[in-house]
Design a protein around this motif. Structure first.
Motif, PDB file in Angstrom:
ATOM      1  N   ALA A   8     -25.717 -20.411 -46.782  1.00  0.00           N
ATOM      2  CA  ALA A   8     -25.944 -20.520 -45.347  1.00  0.00           C
ATOM      3  C   ALA A   8     -27.414 -20.757 -45.038  1.00  0.00           C
ATOM      4  O   ALA A   8     -27.947 -20.274 -44.044  1.00  0.00           O
ATOM      5  CB  ALA A   8     -25.448 -19.263 -44.627  1.00  0.00           C
ATOM      6  N   GLY A   9     -28.066 -21.517 -45.939  1.00  0.00           N
ATOM      7  CA  GLY A   9     -29.406 -21.990 -45.654  1.00  0.00           C
ATOM      8  C   GLY A   9     -29.325 -23.272 -44.841  1.00  0.00           C
ATOM      9  O   GLY A   9     -28.282 -23.585 -44.247  1.00  0.00           O
ATOM     10  N   PRO A  10     -30.413 -24.043 -44.781  1.00  0.00           N
ATOM     11  CA  PRO A  10     -30.397 -25.270 -43.970  1.00  0.00           C
ATOM     12  C   PRO A  10     -29.253 -26.217 -44.314  1.00  0.00           C
ATOM     13  O   PRO A  10     -28.618 -26.774 -43.418  1.00  0.00           O
ATOM     14  CB  PRO A  10     -31.764 -25.897 -44.295  1.00  0.00           C
ATOM     15  N   VAL A  27     -14.165 -21.654 -44.979  1.00  0.00           N
ATOM     16  CA  VAL A  27     -14.632 -20.351 -45.437  1.00  0.00           C
ATOM     17  C   VAL A  27     -16.115 -20.521 -45.766  1.00  0.00           C
ATOM     18  O   VAL A  27     -16.478 -21.415 -46.538  1.00  0.00           O
ATOM     19  CB  VAL A  27     -13.859 -19.894 -46.689  1.00  0.00           C
ATOM     20  N   TRP A  28     -16.943 -19.671 -45.178  1.00  0.00           N
ATOM     21  CA  TRP A  28     -18.395 -19.842 -45.290  1.00  0.00           C
ATOM     22  C   TRP A  28     -18.980 -18.585 -45.920  1.00  0.00           C
ATOM     23  O   TRP A  28     -18.902 -17.504 -45.339  1.00  0.00           O
ATOM     24  CB  TRP A  28     -18.971 -20.083 -43.908  1.00  0.00           C
ATOM     25  N   ILE A  29     -19.555 -18.739 -47.101  1.00  0.00           N
ATOM     26  CA  ILE A  29     -19.957 -17.589 -47.918  1.00  0.00           C
ATOM     27  C   ILE A  29     -21.457 -17.612 -48.164  1.00  0.00           C
ATOM     28  O   ILE A  29     -22.025 -18.647 -48.515  1.00  0.00           O
ATOM     29  CB  ILE A  29     -19.219 -17.623 -49.270  1.00  0.00           C
ATOM     30  N   ASP A  30     -22.093 -16.449 -48.001  1.00  0.00           N
ATOM     31  CA  ASP A  30     -23.512 -16.334 -48.352  1.00  0.00           C
ATOM     32  C   ASP A  30     -23.777 -14.949 -48.925  1.00  0.00           C
ATOM     33  O   ASP A  30     -23.197 -13.953 -48.478  1.00  0.00           O
ATOM     34  CB  ASP A  30     -24.412 -16.569 -47.145  1.00  0.00           C
ATOM     35  N   GLU A  31     -24.645 -14.904 -49.916  1.00  0.00           N
ATOM     36  CA  GLU A  31     -24.958 -13.652 -50.586  1.00  0.00           C
ATOM     37  C   GLU A  31     -25.790 -12.720 -49.706  1.00  0.00           C
ATOM     38  O   GLU A  31     -25.728 -11.492 -49.851  1.00  0.00           O
ATOM     39  CB  GLU A  31     -25.712 -13.956 -51.887  1.00  0.00           C
ATOM     40  N   ALA A  32     -26.566 -13.273 -48.786  1.00  0.00           N
ATOM     41  CA  ALA A  32     -27.434 -12.471 -47.928  1.00  0.00           C
ATOM     42  C   ALA A  32     -26.654 -11.871 -46.761  1.00  0.00           C
ATOM     43  O   ALA A  32     -25.514 -12.240 -46.488  1.00  0.00           O
ATOM     44  CB  ALA A  32     -28.583 -13.325 -47.407  1.00  0.00           C
ATOM     45  N   MET A  33     -27.295 -10.952 -46.055  1.00  0.00           N
ATOM     46  CA  MET A  33     -26.634 -10.333 -44.912  1.00  0.00           C
ATOM     47  C   MET A  33     -26.621 -11.243 -43.693  1.00  0.00           C
ATOM     48  O   MET A  33     -25.870 -11.008 -42.745  1.00  0.00           O
ATOM     49  CB  MET A  33     -27.306  -9.002 -44.560  1.00  0.00           C
ATOM     50  N   ASP A  34     -27.447 -12.281 -43.715  1.00  0.00           N
ATOM     51  CA  ASP A  34     -27.463 -13.250 -42.623  1.00  0.00           C
ATOM     52  C   ASP A  34     -27.867 -14.596 -43.190  1.00  0.00           C
ATOM     53  O   ASP A  34     -28.350 -14.699 -44.322  1.00  0.00           O
ATOM     54  CB  ASP A  34     -28.429 -12.820 -41.523  1.00  0.00           C
ATOM     55  N   TRP A  78     -16.607 -16.628 -41.617  1.00  0.00           N
ATOM     56  CA  TRP A  78     -17.953 -16.260 -42.051  1.00  0.00           C
ATOM     57  C   TRP A  78     -17.912 -15.006 -42.926  1.00  0.00           C
ATOM     58  O   TRP A  78     -17.417 -13.954 -42.500  1.00  0.00           O
ATOM     59  CB  TRP A  78     -18.827 -16.047 -40.825  1.00  0.00           C
ATOM     60  N   ARG A  79     -18.455 -15.097 -44.148  1.00  0.00           N
ATOM     61  CA  ARG A  79     -18.420 -13.999 -45.101  1.00  0.00           C
ATOM     62  C   ARG A  79     -19.807 -13.748 -45.684  1.00  0.00           C
ATOM     63  O   ARG A  79     -20.142 -14.238 -46.775  1.00  0.00           O
ATOM     64  CB  ARG A  79     -17.427 -14.275 -46.221  1.00  0.00           C
ATOM     65  N   PRO A  80     -20.650 -12.990 -44.975  1.00  0.00           N
ATOM     66  CA  PRO A  80     -21.975 -12.661 -45.508  1.00  0.00           C
ATOM     67  C   PRO A  80     -21.875 -11.562 -46.565  1.00  0.00           C
ATOM     68  O   PRO A  80     -20.810 -10.965 -46.777  1.00  0.00           O
ATOM     69  CB  PRO A  80     -22.719 -12.162 -44.271  1.00  0.00           C
ATOM     70  N   GLU A  81     -23.006 -11.308 -47.231  1.00  0.00           N
ATOM     71  CA  GLU A  81     -23.099 -10.289 -48.276  1.00  0.00           C
ATOM     72  C   GLU A  81     -21.973 -10.437 -49.298  1.00  0.00           C
ATOM     73  O   GLU A  81     -21.367  -9.463 -49.744  1.00  0.00           O
ATOM     74  CB  GLU A  81     -23.087  -8.890 -47.656  1.00  0.00           C
ATOM     75  N   THR A  82     -21.716 -11.680 -49.657  1.00  0.00           N
ATOM     76  CA  THR A  82     -20.655 -11.999 -50.610  1.00  0.00           C
ATOM     77  C   THR A  82     -21.223 -12.922 -51.687  1.00  0.00           C
ATOM     78  O   THR A  82     -21.758 -13.985 -51.374  1.00  0.00           O
ATOM     79  CB  THR A  82     -19.471 -12.687 -49.901  1.00  0.00           C
ATOM     80  N   LEU A  83     -21.105 -12.492 -52.930  1.00  0.00           N
ATOM     81  CA  LEU A  83     -21.580 -13.276 -54.061  1.00  0.00           C
ATOM     82  C   LEU A  83     -20.440 -14.108 -54.635  1.00  0.00           C
ATOM     83  O   LEU A  83     -19.365 -13.569 -54.930  1.00  0.00           O
ATOM     84  CB  LEU A  83     -22.128 -12.348 -55.153  1.00  0.00           C
ATOM     85  N   VAL A  84     -20.667 -15.411 -54.784  1.00  0.00           N
ATOM     86  CA  VAL A  84     -19.745 -16.242 -55.553  1.00  0.00           C
ATOM     87  C   VAL A  84     -20.248 -16.224 -56.989  1.00  0.00           C
ATOM     88  O   VAL A  84     -21.298 -16.780 -57.286  1.00  0.00           O
ATOM     89  CB  VAL A  84     -19.678 -17.681 -55.013  1.00  0.00           C
ATOM     90  N   TRP A  85     -19.498 -15.563 -57.879  1.00  0.00           N
ATOM     91  CA  TRP A  85     -19.999 -15.371 -59.237  1.00  0.00           C
ATOM     92  C   TRP A  85     -19.325 -16.279 -60.263  1.00  0.00           C
ATOM     93  O   TRP A  85     -19.751 -16.345 -61.410  1.00  0.00           O
ATOM     94  CB  TRP A  85     -19.887 -13.915 -59.661  1.00  0.00           C
ATOM     95  N   ASN A  86     -18.295 -17.008 -59.848  1.00  0.00           N
ATOM     96  CA  ASN A  86     -17.658 -17.951 -60.758  1.00  0.00           C
ATOM     97  C   ASN A  86     -16.910 -18.993 -59.935  1.00  0.00           C
ATOM     98  O   ASN A  86     -16.566 -18.761 -58.767  1.00  0.00           O
ATOM     99  CB  ASN A  86     -16.685 -17.237 -61.696  1.00  0.00           C
ATOM    100  N   ILE A  87     -16.672 -20.137 -60.544  1.00  0.00           N
ATOM    101  CA  ILE A  87     -15.871 -21.176 -59.925  1.00  0.00           C
ATOM    102  C   ILE A  87     -14.927 -21.731 -60.988  1.00  0.00           C
ATOM    103  O   ILE A  87     -15.320 -21.956 -62.132  1.00  0.00           O
ATOM    104  CB  ILE A  87     -16.762 -22.288 -59.321  1.00  0.00           C
ATOM    105  N   ARG A  88     -13.677 -21.894 -60.603  1.00  0.00           N
ATOM    106  CA  ARG A  88     -12.659 -22.431 -61.511  1.00  0.00           C
ATOM    107  C   ARG A  88     -12.147 -23.735 -60.918  1.00  0.00           C
ATOM    108  O   ARG A  88     -11.196 -23.739 -60.113  1.00  0.00           O
ATOM    109  CB  ARG A  88     -11.530 -21.421 -61.680  1.00  0.00           C
TER     110      ARG A  88
END
Length: 451
Positions: A8-10, A27-34, A78-88
């Motif tokens: 969810a950067g630029p 579905v919009w995922i970012d590891e940060a809180m915002d 919107w799903r903040p504070e969520t790490l995507v740790w793998n992709i299949r």
């Protein structure tokens, strides 16, 4: 159509904005809180600072991006504070971790906007408390309103060196030195090309001029010798372009030599990589619109090659339109294509002005620590190419023998320097040495994480 956007950067903000405009709710995922990314990182809700103070000349762009971010959040998943740790990619699934719980996000198409991280050259003493990356120093200032020390020295090269030094000085920190490993003549030779981005070039000149006008010590073409201290940073020494040795007292040092893509997810998706000689980075293969050789996977922003925030915004929107085109939608892309081409020409000049200092990494002494996680020295890495062990003609074999890159950072910090050290030892190019392959999880996850 199920679409996932990671980041969810630029790039991520503009990609989601474009998808929503065509009635696709991703579905919009970012590891940060915002959102906002590291470049436009927001402080916590309880820390109020105006945009001009936080972002300087970039305040209008940051404010516009934040407005688009806030408008898009309730319309997306919107799903903040969520790490995507793998992709299949075969199953078209993302593995996620949020609040200690594992999850799975299924997709038909995914846009990876994973950003970048600092690129570091080890320096004697770089593991002392008080040493951070340039980006880390900037994040502390933006997100918490604090500095990394009271008497701060900045060492490295690239636009971020001058920007962060300026931001610290403006915030009231005592900046005792700005040390650029690039010679002035190198930057001067690239100046005509940088005129293709006159606004950005002018801002860079302003930062340098402001620092000089305020009496801050500046040196160019330096060779770092050591970050000194017993238990914490107390000083920094270097050799100038004429061979003279200098030292400043300081209690903190910010290090950085540009950025490298955070491209582990692209690697796990099976996207082939190429060595970009201009950036001196391995980058995942994609076309100008963000399409990759892996069906359904698109890339945008610094995670696919360093371009900066303005390029990331345009590339995010363009990748979303490429996805829509491939889904049979009619979209207009000519203006974005022209903009990306123009910005790309400026980036080439910028890379010429601030080349990665391969010689510094290659010339490290044998007793220098290069892998913090595993406590490995340069000599131990060089030893993988000779002796009773199987010779290591490439980086992953050296990793298997020495454990370089097997620690918590997974080679994200030490990998670039390790490649330079190995290439110099073998007498070949860094491109021939290769890169550390990505492994899941892309960042450490707890064993206690539950489904």
């Amino acid at each position: 159509m199920k679409v996932a956007v990671v980041g969810a950067g630029p790039a991520g903000v503009r990609a989601v904005e474009a998808l929503l405009a065509h009635d696709i709710r991703p579905v919009w995922i970012d590891e940060a809180m915002d959102g906002g990314g590291r470049i436009y990182q927001r402080p916590p809700a309880g820390l109020r600072r105006d945009a001009k103070t936080l972002y300087g000349f970039e305040a209008p762009r940051a404010t516009a991006l934040h407005a688009a971010l806030d408008a898009a959040k309730p319309r997306a998943d919107w799903r903040p504070e969520t790490l995507v740790w793998n992709i299949r990619p075969g199953q078209r699934q993302l593995s996620t971790l949020s609040a200690g719980r594992q999850g799975v996000v299924e997709y038909d198409a995914a846009i990876l906007c994973t950003g970048a991280m600092d690129r570091v050259v080890p320096v004697k003493g770089w593991t002392l408390p008080g040493v951070t990356t340039m980006g880390g120093a900037q994040i502390a200032l933006k997100s918490q309103g604090c500095g990394i020390g009271q008497r701060v020295a900045f060492l490295g090269s690239g636009p971020l060196l001058w920007l962060v030094a300026y931001q610290y000085a403006k915030a009231g920190a005592e900046v005792v030195a700005v040390l650029d490993t690039t010679r002035f003549a190198t930057k001067l030779a690239a100046a005509p090309g940088m005129l293709r981005g006159p606004a950005t070039f002018a801002k860079g000149l302003y930062y340098i001029g402001w620092l000089r006008a305020h009496g801050i010590r500046i040196a160019e073409g330096v060779t770092p010798l050591a970050i000194e201290g017993a238990g914490s940073v107390s000083g920094l020494s270097w050799r100038d372009a004429k061979g003279g040795v200098h030292r400043v007292e300081c209690d903190a040092v910010g290090l950085g030599w540009g950025l490298k893509p955070e491209a582990q997810l692209a690697d796990l998706a099976g996207i082939p990589f190429v060595f970009d000689a201009a950036q001196h980075n391995w980058v995942p293969r994609r076309d100008a619109a963000g399409r990759t050789p892996v069906t359904g996977i698109y890339l945008a922003g610094d995670g696919s090659g360093i371009g900066g925030a303005e390029v990331a915004e345009v590339a995010g929107a363009r990748a979303a339109l490429a996805l829509l085109q491939d889904a049979g939608r009619r979209v207009e892309t000519a203006a974005l294509d022209r903009k990306l081409a123009s910005l790309g020409r400026f980036r080439v000049a910028l890379e010429k002005a601030f080349p990665f200092p391969s010689h510094l990494a290659a010339g490290l002494p044998d007793d220098a620590l290069f892998c913090r996680c595993e406590g490995l020295t340069v000599g131990e890495l060089r030893a993988t190419t000779t002796g009773p062990a199987i010779p290591a003609p490439e980086l992953n074999r050296a990793k298997a023998i020495s454990r370089a890159g097997m620690g918590r950072c997974q080679g994200r910090v030490c990998g670039a320097a390790a490649a330079e050290i190995l290439a110099a030892q073998l007498g070949c190019s860094v491109a021939e040495v290769g890169r550390l392959r990505g492994q899941a999880p892309v960042k450490p996850i707890p064993l206690t994480a539950t489904p």
